[in-house]
Design a protein around this motif. Sequence first.
Motif, mmCIF file in Angstrom:
data_model
loop_
_atom_site.group_PDB
_atom_site.id
_atom_site.type_symbol
_atom_site.label_atom_id
_atom_site.label_comp_id
_atom_site.label_asym_id
_atom_site.label_seq_id
_atom_site.Cartn_x
_atom_site.Cartn_y
_atom_site.Cartn_z
ATOM 1 N N ALA A 1 12.199 0.705 -2.596
ATOM 2 C CA ALA A 1 12.274 -0.830 -2.393
ATOM 3 C C ALA A 1 11.144 -1.039 -1.260
ATOM 4 O O ALA A 1 10.461 -2.279 -1.458
ATOM 5 N N MET A 2 11.266 -0.734 -0.063
ATOM 6 C CA MET A 2 10.397 -1.014 0.794
ATOM 7 C C MET A 2 8.957 -0.853 0.455
ATOM 8 O O MET A 2 8.228 -1.677 0.806
ATOM 9 N N VAL A 3 8.499 0.364 -0.075
ATOM 10 C CA VAL A 3 7.080 0.614 -0.263
ATOM 11 C C VAL A 3 6.617 -0.316 -1.373
ATOM 12 O O VAL A 3 5.548 -0.851 -1.356
ATOM 13 N N LEU A 4 7.655 -0.477 -2.345
ATOM 14 C CA LEU A 4 7.059 -1.491 -3.388
ATOM 15 C C LEU A 4 6.805 -3.018 -3.012
ATOM 16 O O LEU A 4 5.859 -3.489 -3.245
ATOM 17 N N CYS A 5 7.693 -3.462 -2.180
ATOM 18 C CA CYS A 5 7.619 -4.748 -1.609
ATOM 19 C C CYS A 5 6.528 -4.879 -0.664
ATOM 20 O O CYS A 5 5.766 -5.640 -0.633
ATOM 21 N N ALA A 6 5.933 -3.815 0.013
ATOM 22 C CA ALA A 6 4.828 -3.801 1.025
ATOM 23 C C ALA A 6 3.723 -3.886 -0.003
ATOM 24 O O ALA A 6 2.709 -4.663 0.417
ATOM 25 N N VAL A 7 3.673 -3.112 -0.932
ATOM 26 C CA VAL A 7 2.433 -3.008 -1.747
ATOM 27 C C VAL A 7 2.164 -4.642 -2.506
ATOM 28 O O VAL A 7 1.162 -5.241 -2.434
ATOM 29 N N VAL A 8 3.222 -5.127 -2.834
ATOM 30 C CA VAL A 8 3.256 -6.543 -3.479
ATOM 31 C C VAL A 8 2.698 -7.464 -2.656
ATOM 32 O O VAL A 8 2.200 -8.623 -2.840
ATOM 33 N N SER A 9 3.384 -7.493 -1.669
ATOM 34 C CA SER A 9 3.194 -8.400 -0.310
ATOM 35 C C SER A 9 1.877 -8.396 -0.012
ATOM 36 O O SER A 9 1.311 -9.390 0.370
ATOM 37 N N VAL A 10 1.284 -7.284 0.415
ATOM 38 C CA VAL A 10 -0.093 -7.271 0.508
ATOM 39 C C VAL A 10 -1.110 -7.736 -0.246
ATOM 40 O O VAL A 10 -2.108 -8.431 -0.007
#
Length: 502
Positions: free
Chosen positions: A116-125
Amino acid sequence: MTEKNIIKPSLFMAILPIILTLTILGIQLFYYGDFTPHIPLAIGIAITATLGWFRGYRWDDMEKGVMHVIRVGLPSIAILMTVGMIVGVWIASGTVPALIYYGLKVLNPEIFLAAAMVLCAVVSVSLGTSWGTTGTVGLALMGIGSGFDVPMYWTAGAVVSGAFFGDKISPLSDTTNLAPAVTGVNLFDHIRNMLPTTVPAMLIALVIYIFVGFNLIGSNEVDFSKIEAITNGLESNFNISLLVLLPPLLVIVLALKKMPALPSLFAGVLAGALLAIFVQGASLHEIFNFMQSGYKIETGVSEIDGLLNRGGVQSMTWVITLVVIALGFGGVLERTKCLETIITAILSRVKSFFGLQASATGAAIATNLVAGDPYLSIALPGRMFAPAYVDKGYSKLNLSRAVEEGGTLISPLIPWNAGGAFVITALGLGIAEGNIENLLYIPLAFACWLSPLIGLTYAALGRFSPKMSAEELDRYQREEEEISENKTVEVRKGANMSAKHA
């Protein structure tokens, strides 16, 4: 009496309205147990304005300050309304249900928080917006977490860690552009200088989420009948296919092409509306209702109904009104020079570089606390602390990192701040309804509060704390000369106008 003739407040008078406001806010939150900070903050505006009146300010002066800061926050309010539309329409289009469906099929409880953290980080960047990521992908992850019986506060902590990581280092982010702009440094130099704190914070958070996943969450018995009920319920009420994932893909593509955040997000609204009509069979009138009042459904599965009955511009009313009032409070504090007096008092006591870095970070955090706005928490300390870094021979890249970490990353951890209020509303944490235990997401958003701590550790050790280069010093001196020349021209114009009137 004109504003120029009004003496700055003493430190006591500058702090007094903040102390009184926080006292009233504390009574509301902790004594009455009512999580609605709107009225205490509105009373804070009245307290600050009253004290300003006795010092010589008139309401017209203070109103200009209030309205100025509110106008600065209008882009955020526009994004809030657009995200409200996105949530309603992307649920109706099947986008959010499909993300939940595929997530439950692919993910497992052990790796869920880390993923969840990694997915949100990728989308947010990619998008450059933590709010857009939280309101869309974050919402879907809350549904997946519910299927795995993961407590809401754990999921929310992972979502916030990832989403605000992207908002901190994406060149498309407004706050990432604001920090170097107000401090006078290069955008990409600013981003590179944040990596030494951001990367370790994310890695530590990732390790913690993996550990928790395998040792706490993964050790629980997964109720596969519950997961099956959710996936079957989604299949029964929506046409689930990869086609309905086009809206977020479109928004990401537009963001990568450096389209502004607001039109990119609204393009996602339109794409979701078309899919809702042609794939899910919704009518145009229903689409308008979803945008305005949110999506409504009764599937008979409480987890689905609790998650998908949300969205719309109206769902953001609580947040928008809080943002407006908090911005107004910050505006009247700035106009009556209370914030300037406090920061000046801090600077007069700072002797070391560590003290300077701690003061800049602390000032950004404190502005977040009392003004409720991440933009003001970056802009105000960024303007006020710049000369002190030059005097000590340190690059203003240290300042831009300090205000970004104290501003952007701490914003979602303060419930009455614009960032925190949005997270609570968008993720459906139900704080206003009394689910206070969900505020545990604050300490569990590890990346957000670890990054400033790592930055302060570097300052104490003298690591990753660049000194001011000759080029940066020359640029700063030229900028100061230009400002001085402009002020001289304005004074001469004023003198000439006075002579003509005479």
